[in-house]
Each structure stands twice: as C-alpha cells, then as structure tokens.
Scaffold this motif. Sequence first.
Motif, PDB file in Angstrom:
ATOM      1  N   ARG A 177       0.843  -1.062  -0.149  1.00 45.21           N
ATOM      2  CA  ARG A 177      -0.185  -0.137  -0.023  1.00 45.21           C
ATOM      3  C   ARG A 177       0.734   1.218   0.273  1.00 45.21           C
ATOM      4  O   ARG A 177       1.666   1.253   0.810  1.00 45.21           O
ATOM      5  N   ALA A 179      -0.772   4.341  -0.751  1.00 48.51           N
ATOM      6  CA  ALA A 179      -1.711   5.415  -0.763  1.00 48.51           C
ATOM      7  C   ALA A 179      -3.035   4.657  -0.435  1.00 48.51           C
ATOM      8  O   ALA A 179      -3.294   3.626  -0.534  1.00 48.51           O
ATOM      9  N   GLY A 180      -4.217   5.587   0.262  1.00 51.41           N
ATOM     10  CA  GLY A 180      -5.520   5.069   0.714  1.00 51.41           C
ATOM     11  C   GLY A 180      -5.356   4.231   2.148  1.00 51.41           C
ATOM     12  O   GLY A 180      -4.468   3.922   2.684  1.00 51.41           O
ATOM     13  N   GLY A 181      -6.708   3.734   2.261  1.00 52.83           N
ATOM     14  CA  GLY A 181      -6.824   2.984   3.297  1.00 52.83           C
ATOM     15  C   GLY A 181      -6.736   1.463   2.858  1.00 52.83           C
ATOM     16  O   GLY A 181      -6.161   1.086   1.803  1.00 52.83           O
ATOM     17  N   ARG A 182      -6.786   0.481   4.102  1.00 54.52           N
ATOM     18  CA  ARG A 182      -6.146  -0.958   3.876  1.00 54.52           C
ATOM     19  C   ARG A 182      -6.776  -1.478   2.833  1.00 54.52           C
ATOM     20  O   ARG A 182      -6.375  -2.551   2.077  1.00 54.52           O
ATOM     21  N   THR A 183      -8.390  -1.300   2.471  1.00 51.64           N
ATOM     22  CA  THR A 183      -8.959  -2.120   1.547  1.00 51.64           C
ATOM     23  C   THR A 183      -9.387  -1.119   0.398  1.00 51.64           C
ATOM     24  O   THR A 183     -10.248  -1.579  -0.655  1.00 51.64           O
ATOM     25  N   ASP A 184      -8.551   0.218  -0.170  1.00 52.88           N
ATOM     26  CA  ASP A 184      -9.087   0.944  -0.935  1.00 52.88           C
ATOM     27  C   ASP A 184      -8.407   0.209  -2.304  1.00 52.88           C
ATOM     28  O   ASP A 184      -7.205  -0.394  -2.383  1.00 52.88           O
ATOM     29  N   GLU A 185      -9.075   0.348  -3.279  1.00 56.01           N
ATOM     30  CA  GLU A 185      -8.688  -0.411  -4.624  1.00 56.01           C
ATOM     31  C   GLU A 185      -7.451   0.449  -5.357  1.00 56.01           C
ATOM     32  O   GLU A 185      -6.749  -0.096  -5.762  1.00 56.01           O
ATOM     33  N   ARG A 186      -7.757   1.823  -5.100  1.00 51.49           N
ATOM     34  CA  ARG A 186      -6.554   2.534  -5.501  1.00 51.49           C
ATOM     35  C   ARG A 186      -5.565   2.738  -4.245  1.00 51.49           C
ATOM     36  O   ARG A 186      -5.897   2.936  -3.330  1.00 51.49           O
ATOM     37  N   GLY A 187      -4.428   2.776  -4.719  1.00 50.13           N
ATOM     38  CA  GLY A 187      -3.274   2.841  -3.762  1.00 50.13           C
ATOM     39  C   GLY A 187      -2.539   1.449  -3.772  1.00 50.13           C
ATOM     40  O   GLY A 187      -1.631   1.739  -2.653  1.00 50.13           O
ATOM     41  N   ASP A 233       0.376   3.389  -7.140  1.00 55.94           N
ATOM     42  CA  ASP A 233      -1.021   3.440  -6.809  1.00 55.94           C
ATOM     43  C   ASP A 233      -1.917   2.528  -7.733  1.00 55.94           C
ATOM     44  O   ASP A 233      -3.270   2.712  -7.454  1.00 55.94           O
TER      45      ASP A 233
END
Length: 384
Positions: A177, A179-187, A233
Amino acid sequence: MNDEQKMLQAGAARFIKEQYSFEKRRALAASPEGFSRDHWAKFAELGWLALPFAEAATDASTGGDEVGGLGGTAIDTMLLMEQFGQGMVLLPYLSTILMAGRAIEAMGSAQQRARFLPPIMAGDLFASLAFVEPQARYDLADVSTAASISGKGWRLSGAKSIVLNGDVADLLVVPARTAGGRTDERGLSCFLVDSKAPGVQIRTVPSTDGGRVSDIVFDDVKLDPEALLGPEDGALPFLSALLDRAAAALCAEAMGIIDAAVEATRAYLLQRSQFGRPLASFQALQHRLSEMVIAQEQTRSLVYVASMRIGEDNPVERARAVSAAKAEISRNGSMILANAVQLHGGMGVSEELNVGTYFKRLHMINALFGDRDYHVRRYAALAA
C-alpha cells in the motif's frame, strides 16, 4: 490442437513418464529444496520456461524491447500444466513463470524486463509473487503491507503469507500500500525485492501436498527507486488479471490430477478381485466410476472455456469463466478424488499410493486463489 501443441503435450507427457515417476517425486519432496534443479534446467532447454512470454514486449518510452519468449497462448500453458498435474510435478513453474515472471512482463519497464526476464527464462533466476495477507481472505485490495518514500527510494514494511516456493526465490514481487486505506482499490503498488536484502525474514514450512510455502516479514526494507514495478498506486487491475490467468493454469493442473486419479481408479478396479471376480464387474462400483467420469468431463469443459477466455479483452467474461472453472474444480474434483480414495479401499490414504497424494494436492489447489465459496459469490456478483 495444432501440430506444435501436440508436440508440446507429447513432450511433457514423455518427461513425466521417463523422468518423473511417483517414487522420484516422493524422494524430491523430502529433499532440501523440494525439487530438482536439473529438471528446471531441462525445462529451460525445452523452452517451457519461455513459453508464456511474448516474443517482443512494447514499452511506451522506448517503442519496444525484445523479451525473447516463445509467445505461447493460454491454451499452450493449459496443455503443459495439465501434464504437470498428471505427474504431480514439484517445480516452481507456477510461482516463478506464471506469477512473478508474468507480473514483470505485464508491469515492468523495458529496463526491468531486459534485466529479469532473460535469466528467468534461462532458469537462472527464481522468483515468487508475495501477495497473500492473513486478514485478506482472497480480497486482493486488502493490503496492510506498506511502502513509503524514503529519500530517492522506498522503505517497505509488512508481512506476507503462503508465498509459493518463497524459500528458493531470489526475487520477490511484493504488492504494498502506497496510498489510501487498507482495503481501497486505489493505492496499491508492486515492488521488486531481493529476497536476501536486509530486513527480509523468510520462514518456510512444508505444505500438505509435498510442496513448500513461506511466511515472509519485511522489516523496514530499503529499496532503490528502480524497485517500483509498474504504475504507482495502480497495480490492482494488473494483479487481478494476472491471478485470473494463474488460476486458469491451476485449474488445468487440477484437470490433469483428476484425469490421473480416474485412470488409476479404473485400473485398480480392473486389477483387484473379490469373490473370484474383478471389482470392475460389480454394478455398484461401475456406477460410482461412471459418475466420476461424467463429473470429469463436465469439469474439463469449464477448464477449456476458462483457458480460451483468459486472453479476451473483456475482464468480466474472463473472471466469470475462471470462477466457474475454479468452483467446479472444487466441487467435482473433491467428489472424484474422494471416490478414488474410497474405491482403493483403506490403501487410498496411504503414502505408498499416488491417489492419496492426488487428493492432497487437489485440496491445496482448492484453497489457492479463492476457494469454492469465494468463486461462487464472485461469479454471482459478476453475472448480476
């Protein structure tokens, strides 16, 4: 099949028959590395390590670079993996070639492809894709391993589980990861990591099917700027397509296991006698075997469809075909192998018979890249 595919299939079958007996496999499983490097060198000589790679890969910045692969199709890979399943081959073909190698081909720059793909195809470099995390439950976007910018390079921290052949990998492809949170598809981004770099800790255990899997910890591993593989990302679409292709190949291996189990069971029923008659003459056992053959052919059809769809541009159709095949491998394959073990009597679970090893390998395959429940849910979601 065309003539080249028939030659590929025949060559793989000949290798299994002449150099990979069940007794040889059992000895290799107990060896320090769990496979034969001589066999791997033979695969390179036969061109099997170069089979799935393109003859030329393009790069926007350079206009193209020669990779030197054979440009094989998903059908070619299916034929090879099916034979590997028949022989229960213990070699890091899935991890090095179809996962890590294809990840470098799909996401790498011209320089990265030129640096890593030739030694992979020559059999001189082993690699693994370290993408599984304990909390993810088959969700590729659920990644807690993190990479942050440090000076001109990166620092990587986190942990991965069930890394196939991680103990022999020289190079690790690691999604992290950025960028973003743990389950974000982007990042999500992918990184190339030297397995012997400071901060990389590898613990390996034997799997139930005779292979090896590793848990790997990345403790503040320092990476050069060139370690970034593909777009920052934006790695998730590449990983999704890559693992669909790997799952289709794994289904082909499972098909080879199913074929071998059915044939071994048929031969046993014809050979073994009870009450002065071959077991194959009893109608109840004939019915059991016929049910196995029907399920075998149903499963084969779905595996063929998945292999044909894997090269299509439509990601939804590709994913649906793979999920259908994977779900039926789990259901029909488990039924076939359970019957094979039962029809061999008490000996079916022993280490001396190959049918028990077929059973163990199939259950390992069922858990890799999504179990039946996952793929049933995925298929339904994609069909909605």
